[in-house]
Design a protein around this motif. Sequence first.
Motif, PDB file in Angstrom:
ATOM      1  N   GLY A   1      -4.064   1.941  -3.172  1.00  0.00           N
ATOM      2  CA  GLY A   1      -3.071   2.034  -2.110  1.00  0.00           C
ATOM      3  C   GLY A   1      -3.674   2.552  -0.814  1.00  0.00           C
ATOM      4  N   TRP A   2      -4.469   3.614  -0.917  1.00  0.00           N
ATOM      5  CA  TRP A   2      -5.113   4.165   0.289  1.00  0.00           C
ATOM      6  C   TRP A   2      -6.115   3.178   0.882  1.00  0.00           C
ATOM      7  N   ILE A   3      -6.878   2.502   0.030  1.00  0.00           N
ATOM      8  CA  ILE A   3      -7.836   1.511   0.523  1.00  0.00           C
ATOM      9  C   ILE A   3      -7.105   0.372   1.230  1.00  0.00           C
ATOM     10  N   GLY A   4      -6.007  -0.091   0.650  1.00  0.00           N
ATOM     11  CA  GLY A   4      -5.226  -1.158   1.284  1.00  0.00           C
ATOM     12  C   GLY A   4      -4.643  -0.741   2.616  1.00  0.00           C
TER      13      GLY A   4
ATOM     14  N   ALA B   1      -5.655  -2.327   6.257  1.00  0.00           N
ATOM     15  CA  ALA B   1      -4.645  -2.906   7.147  1.00  0.00           C
ATOM     16  C   ALA B   1      -4.711  -2.265   8.534  1.00  0.00           C
ATOM     17  N   ILE B   2      -4.923  -0.955   8.587  1.00  0.00           N
ATOM     18  CA  ILE B   2      -5.016  -0.269   9.879  1.00  0.00           C
ATOM     19  C   ILE B   2      -6.252  -0.728  10.640  1.00  0.00           C
TER      20      ILE B   2
ATOM     21  N   ALA C   1       0.822  -1.211   0.000  1.00  0.00           N
ATOM     22  CA  ALA C   1       0.000   0.000   0.000  1.00  0.00           C
ATOM     23  C   ALA C   1       0.857   1.262   0.000  1.00  0.00           C
ATOM     24  N   ILE C   2       1.906   1.280   0.779  1.00  0.00           N
ATOM     25  CA  ILE C   2       2.734   2.487   0.886  1.00  0.00           C
ATOM     26  C   ILE C   2       3.448   2.789  -0.431  1.00  0.00           C
ATOM     27  N   PRO C   3       4.090   1.811  -1.080  1.00  0.00           N
ATOM     28  CA  PRO C   3       4.671   2.121  -2.397  1.00  0.00           C
ATOM     29  C   PRO C   3       3.613   2.528  -3.431  1.00  0.00           C
ATOM     30  N   ALA C   4       2.421   1.950  -3.362  1.00  0.00           N
ATOM     31  CA  ALA C   4       1.361   2.327  -4.297  1.00  0.00           C
ATOM     32  C   ALA C   4       0.974   3.785  -4.116  1.00  0.00           C
ATOM     33  N   ILE C   5       0.913   4.251  -2.880  1.00  0.00           N
ATOM     34  CA  ILE C   5       0.567   5.643  -2.605  1.00  0.00           C
ATOM     35  C   ILE C   5       1.674   6.570  -3.099  1.00  0.00           C
ATOM     36  N   VAL C   6       2.899   6.246  -2.765  1.00  0.00           N
ATOM     37  CA  VAL C   6       4.032   7.091  -3.155  1.00  0.00           C
ATOM     38  C   VAL C   6       4.165   7.153  -4.677  1.00  0.00           C
ATOM     39  N   LEU C   7       4.137   5.987  -5.324  1.00  0.00           N
ATOM     40  CA  LEU C   7       4.296   5.952  -6.776  1.00  0.00           C
ATOM     41  C   LEU C   7       3.080   6.515  -7.504  1.00  0.00           C
ATOM     42  N   GLY C   8       1.895   6.378  -6.911  1.00  0.00           N
ATOM     43  CA  GLY C   8       0.707   6.971  -7.511  1.00  0.00           C
ATOM     44  C   GLY C   8       0.791   8.487  -7.540  1.00  0.00           C
TER      45      GLY C   8
ATOM     46  N   ALA D   1      -2.850   5.987 -12.782  1.00  0.00           N
ATOM     47  CA  ALA D   1      -2.170   6.484 -11.588  1.00  0.00           C
ATOM     48  C   ALA D   1      -3.167   6.710 -10.459  1.00  0.00           C
ATOM     49  N   LEU D   2      -4.325   7.246 -10.791  1.00  0.00           N
ATOM     50  CA  LEU D   2      -5.358   7.482  -9.782  1.00  0.00           C
ATOM     51  C   LEU D   2      -5.880   6.162  -9.222  1.00  0.00           C
ATOM     52  N   ALA D   3      -6.026   5.160 -10.073  1.00  0.00           N
ATOM     53  CA  ALA D   3      -6.475   3.842  -9.608  1.00  0.00           C
ATOM     54  C   ALA D   3      -5.465   3.237  -8.637  1.00  0.00           C
ATOM     55  N   GLY D   4      -4.177   3.326  -8.956  1.00  0.00           N
ATOM     56  CA  GLY D   4      -3.150   2.815  -8.050  1.00  0.00           C
ATOM     57  C   GLY D   4      -3.129   3.562  -6.730  1.00  0.00           C
TER      58      GLY D   4
END
Length: 79
Positions: A37-40, A44-45, A5-12, A30-33
């Motif tokens: 990422g945020w949903i994941g 997890a939280i 999730a964290i790499p998806a947010i950063v790379l998105g 990019a918006l989908a990723g």
Amino acid sequence: MGLTAIPAIVLGHAARRQVRKTGQRGDGMALAGLTLGWIGLLTAIIAGLIIAASVSGHSPHPIFAHPIPGAPGGPLQGG
């Protein structure tokens, strides 16, 4: 779920910045990723909080409360 999730947010965010800067296609991808990422990360939280609450041993429901021996209604009630 949580590790990717964290790499998806950063790379998105980086991809959307690049799309805006260069005018390339791919903003939707990019918006989908970014969204996934945020949903994941939120999933997890929330799962971690639920697991922590269930492991803590504190139950708000009175059915799971243990009666005190010798108390009225307890297991050592005389009669």
